[in-house]
Motif scaffolding. Sequence first.
Motif, PDB file in Angstrom:
ATOM      1  N   ASP A  82       0.936  -1.286  -0.020  1.00 42.34           N
ATOM      2  CA  ASP A  82       0.203  -0.091   0.304  1.00 42.34           C
ATOM      3  C   ASP A  82       1.034   0.859   0.263  1.00 42.34           C
ATOM      4  N   PRO A  83       1.164   2.271  -0.579  1.00 43.07           N
ATOM      5  CA  PRO A  83       1.636   3.267  -1.299  1.00 43.07           C
ATOM      6  C   PRO A  83       1.740   4.127   0.491  1.00 43.07           C
ATOM      7  N   ASN A  84       0.045   4.467   0.973  1.00 42.41           N
ATOM      8  CA  ASN A  84      -0.032   5.172   1.935  1.00 42.41           C
ATOM      9  C   ASN A  84       1.376   4.566   3.134  1.00 42.41           C
ATOM     10  N   ARG A  85       0.518   3.307   3.722  1.00 38.92           N
ATOM     11  CA  ARG A  85       2.013   2.799   3.946  1.00 38.92           C
ATOM     12  C   ARG A  85       3.630   2.923   4.206  1.00 38.92           C
ATOM     13  N   GLU A 125       6.298   2.097  -6.695  1.00 36.71           N
ATOM     14  CA  GLU A 125       7.159   1.421  -7.072  1.00 36.71           C
ATOM     15  C   GLU A 125       7.748   0.206  -5.983  1.00 36.71           C
ATOM     16  N   LYS A 126       7.831   0.807  -4.500  1.00 39.76           N
ATOM     17  CA  LYS A 126       8.305   0.447  -3.242  1.00 39.76           C
ATOM     18  C   LYS A 126       7.182  -0.907  -2.668  1.00 39.76           C
ATOM     19  N   ALA A 127       8.190  -1.592  -1.907  1.00 34.47           N
ATOM     20  CA  ALA A 127       7.765  -2.211  -0.895  1.00 34.47           C
ATOM     21  C   ALA A 127       8.394  -2.819   0.072  1.00 34.47           C
ATOM     22  N   LEU A 128       7.475  -2.477   0.844  1.00 36.61           N
ATOM     23  CA  LEU A 128       8.004  -2.589   2.396  1.00 36.61           C
ATOM     24  C   LEU A 128       7.452  -4.556   3.423  1.00 36.61           C
ATOM     25  N   ILE A 129       8.093  -4.433   4.052  1.00 41.00           N
ATOM     26  CA  ILE A 129       7.389  -6.029   5.209  1.00 41.00           C
ATOM     27  C   ILE A 129       7.285  -5.048   6.788  1.00 41.00           C
ATOM     28  N   ALA A 130       6.356  -5.882   7.187  1.00 45.71           N
ATOM     29  CA  ALA A 130       6.592  -5.568   8.528  1.00 45.71           C
ATOM     30  C   ALA A 130       6.944  -7.268   8.967  1.00 45.71           C
TER      31      ALA A 130
END
Length: 144
Positions: A82-85, A125-130
């Motif tokens: 999610d781009p917002n997160r 264009e990015k990704a994040l992991i929790a």
Amino acid sequence: MVANYRHGTGPRGLVLLLTTTGRKSGQPRVTPLQFEVVDGVVYTASARGQQADWFRNILANPRVCVQIRDHQFEAVAEPVTDPNRIADFLELRRQRHPLMIRLIMLLEGVSPWANRASLESFAREKALIAILPCEPELFSKNKG
């Protein structure tokens, strides 16, 4: 860098070692990544977005091992696209590490002083992991 990290040198306050299971090989794969801890959850982002091998490994198997400084722990990694997160994460990093993050953004073609709309556009264009430690109390506020 991995060997240096394990011997106690390098940017151990900013970087963790993430061990994923190779989605094709089944072998452990270790990747050094910058991170932030927020409310007991460890976050790390992928500059290559969802194309990063470590991110794709997590999509196939979310069980990971993490080393932060001298502490190793098992965890489950949840992908965040999610781009917002992701923009929230970028703003946090920009607050905590302003010079480093602004330089990274500049190198990626984004204004170091980008507004929220620009950050959200960049975040697409990015990704994040929790990363959720199997020991929830691991990063409690009492432990710092």
